[in-house]
Design an enzyme around this catalytic site. Structure first.
Site, PDB file in Angstrom:
ATOM      1  CG  HIS A  61      -3.865   1.043 -12.996  1.00 36.36           C
ATOM      2  ND1 HIS A  61      -3.194   0.978 -11.799  1.00 36.36           N
ATOM      3  CD2 HIS A  61      -3.845  -0.196 -13.517  1.00 36.36           C
ATOM      4  CE1 HIS A  61      -2.768  -0.265 -11.611  1.00 36.36           C
ATOM      5  NE2 HIS A  61      -3.149  -1.000 -12.640  1.00 36.36           N
TER       6      HIS A  61
ATOM      7  CD  GLU B  41      -3.777  -2.082  -9.236  1.00 40.74           C
ATOM      8  OE1 GLU B  41      -2.668  -1.635  -8.907  1.00 40.74           O
ATOM      9  OE2 GLU B  41      -3.939  -2.961 -10.111  1.00 40.74           O
TER      10      GLU B  41
ATOM     11  CG  HIS C  17      -6.732  -3.447 -14.542  1.00 35.26           C
ATOM     12  ND1 HIS C  17      -6.893  -4.127 -13.355  1.00 35.26           N
ATOM     13  CD2 HIS C  17      -5.444  -3.041 -14.560  1.00 35.26           C
ATOM     14  CE1 HIS C  17      -5.748  -4.126 -12.693  1.00 35.26           C
ATOM     15  NE2 HIS C  17      -4.848  -3.477 -13.411  1.00 35.26           N
TER      16      HIS C  17
END
Ligand code: CO
Length: 297
Positions: free
Chosen positions: A182, A212, A244
């Protein structure tokens, strides 16, 4: 968003303190202590993707198998996900609401297991919320918290071994595996690079990028090119293969990892499986829960 969450939490907290004041008066009158009641609270970021629920069901099943006599409750830390699910008629609790309900059910000791991947913002918030529930009057006697997946050096080793075992069998040594984590502005983002170091110690063609945080897809493409990779397997390094994984990793949009890597001349094979679909990964979270349970006494 964080402000809203804090406000919501403050309101709930005030409510609990007010409500708790009533039975407290009874308790002091009778001089009676609550009977011991132990519970487990599993805390995930959450997902609104239906097929991603397989990960949560898998964790739920394994936790109940490991602790057959202990009631298990769930909470999602993502407010956006909870709101989205609520619109679909599914009520998922925040950590504060889940703990308030457990308090109401008479639980005195709760082992919380964080199902997050790294000790980032969601984990920090969880620790803060749990602390508030033990310091308030009429709070729990004890709350312990099991650490996220990657917390200690031995977790990095165990998770690296698990990833190696979970790679599709047909993948050849000269083909790459790109994990999509992530990523976060939180200092714990460094765990992703540390994890890649562990993986590459065993297999130099495994890479870890994040959606991210750093490293991102640009770095990943540079690595693949420098190793002259022709084919890459893409796997989410998140507990669920949710939004995602489906869109940012394997989607057909030009900015997905699959599209960007394909455009660089590398054949892509997306593998849509969250880490919590694999028992060897769940074993790591379970080992943390076992520690949390042992410290609950
Ligand atoms: Co995200």
């Amino acid at each position: 968003m964080a402000g809203h969450r804090k406000l919501q939490f403050a309101v709930i907290l005030a409510l609990i303190v007010t409500l708790a004041a009533v039975p407290a008066a009874f308790a002091s009158g009778h001089g009676k202590k609550h009977p011991e009641k132990t519970g487990i609270l599993l805390v995930a970021f959450g997902s609104s993707v239906k097929s991603a629920q397989i990960s949560f069901r898998n964790i739920d099943r394994q936790v109940k198998k490991a602790f057959p006599k202990v009631p298990v409750r769930w909470a999602y830390t993502s407010r956006i996900i909870r709101k989205k699910l609520a619109r679909q008629g599914q009520q998922l609790n925040s950590v504060a609401v889940a703990l308030a309900k457990m308090m109401d059910e008479g639980f005195t000791r709760v082992a919380i297991q964080s199902l997050h991947t790294i000790r980032g913002e969601e984990y920090d918030d969880l620790v803060q919320t749990a602390r508030a529930f033990t310091t308030m009057a009429e709070g729990f006697e004890k709350i312990t918290i099991g650490e996220p997946l990657l917390s200690r050096e031995k977790d990095l080793q165990a998770a690296a071994a698990a990833v190696l075992a979970n790679i599709p069998k047909e993948r050849k040594a000269n083909e790459a595996v790109v994990l999509m984590g992530h990523g976060t502005p939180h200092p714990s983002n460094a765990f992703y690079a540390a994890f890649m170091y562990h993986l590459q110690h065993k297999d130099p063609n495994i890479f870890v990028g994040t959606v991210e945080g750093w490293p991102g897809i640009d770095e990943a493409v540079d690595w693949l090119k420098s190793r002259k990779i022709k084919k890459a397997y893409l796997m989410p390094f998140m507990s669920v293969a949710g939004d995602h994984a489906k869109n940012d990793m394997a989607g057909d949009e030009p900015d997905s990892w699959k599209s960007i890597i394909t455009k660089a001349g590398i054949k892509c094979v997306p593998v849509l499986k969250g880490t919590a679909e694999f028992d060897n990964m769940i074993a790591i979270w379970l080992s943390h829960l076992k520690i949390a349970m042992a410290h609950l006494k």
